[in-house]
Design an enzyme around this catalytic site. Sequence first.
Site, PDB file in Angstrom:
ATOM      1  N   ARG A  45      32.307  23.536  -8.570  1.00 57.24           N
ATOM      2  CA  ARG A  45      32.755  23.593  -7.259  1.00 57.24           C
ATOM      3  C   ARG A  45      31.584  23.810  -6.663  1.00 57.24           C
ATOM      4  NH1 ARG A  45      37.227  26.504  -3.241  1.00 57.24           N
ATOM      5  NH2 ARG A  45      38.384  24.571  -4.708  1.00 57.24           N
ATOM      6  N   HIS A  83      37.961  16.505  -2.967  1.00 51.86           N
ATOM      7  CA  HIS A  83      38.968  17.617  -4.083  1.00 51.86           C
ATOM      8  C   HIS A  83      40.231  17.115  -4.831  1.00 51.86           C
ATOM      9  CE1 HIS A  83      40.302  21.747  -4.309  1.00 51.86           C
ATOM     10  NE2 HIS A  83      40.470  22.049  -3.623  1.00 51.86           N
ATOM     11  N   GLN A 130      43.476  18.901  -6.170  1.00 46.65           N
ATOM     12  CA  GLN A 130      44.113  19.032  -4.830  1.00 46.65           C
ATOM     13  C   GLN A 130      45.196  18.844  -4.804  1.00 46.65           C
ATOM     14  OE1 GLN A 130      44.342  22.355  -2.958  1.00 46.65           O
ATOM     15  NE2 GLN A 130      46.827  21.321  -2.433  1.00 46.65           N
ATOM     16  N   ASP A 171      44.277  20.416   6.819  1.00 43.89           N
ATOM     17  CA  ASP A 171      43.061  21.175   6.457  1.00 43.89           C
ATOM     18  C   ASP A 171      42.773  21.855   7.595  1.00 43.89           C
ATOM     19  OD1 ASP A 171      41.923  22.558   4.933  1.00 43.89           O
ATOM     20  OD2 ASP A 171      40.414  20.160   3.909  1.00 43.89           O
ATOM     21  N   CYS A 178      46.690  22.524   1.758  1.00 41.76           N
ATOM     22  CA  CYS A 178      45.644  23.031   0.405  1.00 41.76           C
ATOM     23  C   CYS A 178      46.095  24.640   0.365  1.00 41.76           C
ATOM     24  CB  CYS A 178      44.693  21.758   0.411  1.00 41.76           C
ATOM     25  SG  CYS A 178      43.296  22.303   1.621  1.00 41.76           S
ATOM     26  N   ARG A 211      49.468  23.904  -8.441  1.00 35.34           N
ATOM     27  CA  ARG A 211      48.055  23.356  -9.276  1.00 35.34           C
ATOM     28  C   ARG A 211      47.864  24.078 -10.487  1.00 35.34           C
ATOM     29  NH1 ARG A 211      43.483  24.014  -5.510  1.00 35.34           N
ATOM     30  NH2 ARG A 211      42.990  23.714  -6.994  1.00 35.34           N
TER      31      ARG A 211
HETATM   32  N1  NVA Z   1      38.059  21.326   2.722  1.00 38.67           N
HETATM   33  C1  NVA Z   1      38.584  22.625   2.588  1.00 38.67           C
HETATM   34  C2  NVA Z   1      39.763  22.738   1.102  1.00 38.67           C
HETATM   35  C3  NVA Z   1      39.270  24.493   0.697  1.00 38.67           C
HETATM   36  C4  NVA Z   1      40.354  24.175  -0.492  1.00 38.67           C
HETATM   37  C5  NVA Z   1      36.551  23.267   2.526  1.00 38.67           C
HETATM   38  O1  NVA Z   1      36.134  22.905   1.379  1.00 38.67           O
HETATM   39  O2  NVA Z   1      36.439  24.247   2.903  1.00 38.67           O
HETATM   40  N1   CP Z   2      43.207  24.869  -2.263  1.00 36.83           N
HETATM   41  C1   CP Z   2      42.289  25.163  -2.888  1.00 36.83           C
HETATM   42  O1   CP Z   2      41.907  24.572  -3.732  1.00 36.83           O
HETATM   43  O2   CP Z   2      41.848  27.120  -2.734  1.00 36.83           O
HETATM   44  P1   CP Z   2      40.625  27.857  -3.030  1.00 36.83           P
HETATM   45  O3   CP Z   2      39.182  27.261  -2.085  1.00 36.83           O
HETATM   46  O4   CP Z   2      41.295  28.583  -2.755  1.00 36.83           O
HETATM   47  O5   CP Z   2      40.969  27.912  -4.778  1.00 36.83           O
END
Ligand code: NVA
Ligand code: CP
Length: 302
Positions: free
Chosen positions: A103, A130, A133, A218, A258, A286
Amino acid sequence: MPRHFLTLADLSAAEIETLIARAMHLKQAFQRRQLQQTCAGRVLALIFEKSSTRTRVSFETAMAHLGGHSVFLSPRDSQLGRGEPIEDTARVLSKMVDAVMIRTFEHERITRFAEHASVPVINGLSDSYHPCQLLADLQTYYELKGPIKGKKVAWFGDGNNMCNSWINAARIMDFHLHVAGPVACHPSADMVRQGGANLSLGEDPLAAAAASDLIVTDTWYSMRQEAEAEDKQDLFRPFQVNERLMTSAAPDAIFMHCLPAYRGAEVSAEVIDGSRSVVWEEAGNRLHAQKALLEFLLEGMG
Ligand code: NVA
Ligand code: CP
């Protein structure tokens, strides 16, 4: 060359449907406490350069259930934080572990890592995509409503990493995605091109919601965009998913997010905590979707 999972486009529609079926099977087995150690002895490295709750816990738990192990790495306590090149980290981890999940920020950092890895690499979220997800989201849709082909999905708010992965999903699984948000935050021209005839864009939230089978949103501010939060509030406000918007959707439409969610911003409390919200099932999936993915990448199952 190992098989990677950097975007949803690394899988075909048939492979995604196979993974969904396997995820549903693994979920039922989990509910009966029948765990199969299909990845016994395997080790997954987890690199988190951004925060996580769901992704970390679901991957670590998945590896434990499948009989393998996971190793958590963050920039704070690994050499990545002291400037060791990502390419060198990829080469070294490939000598020790069976797969790596990352990540991070720029998507290009993941593609560079994958180019220098000799084990499968999984995108656990980048600024651009992502895909893990989306596996869970598609599983949730199939479980509750059946195949998604030909359905109408409406996305509200920011044209962010989740929105891009929904665009990929629309193209691969052949459903229609309508993205409604401020023009300044629409998906990039490249993503619009990728979406082709499966994607439409607009600024009218009620028109986007009309007759939709699935409503998705989101956060308005993804990780690393926190500084922009104040500036964009007013732009995003008309795209909040609330009861008025849900009323325009199909009578049996469901709501996904998500998570983490911000009640009163992108979604009202009454929607996310209401009867059409499937966000808890979605989050739980997940675990199952990623188990199916790990079996596919590590063991060639599927
Ligand atoms: N769009 C959000 C998703 C978090 C799971 C982010 O990147 O922070
Ligand atoms: N939806 C998701 O990826 O959550 P986290 O940021 O908690 O991993």
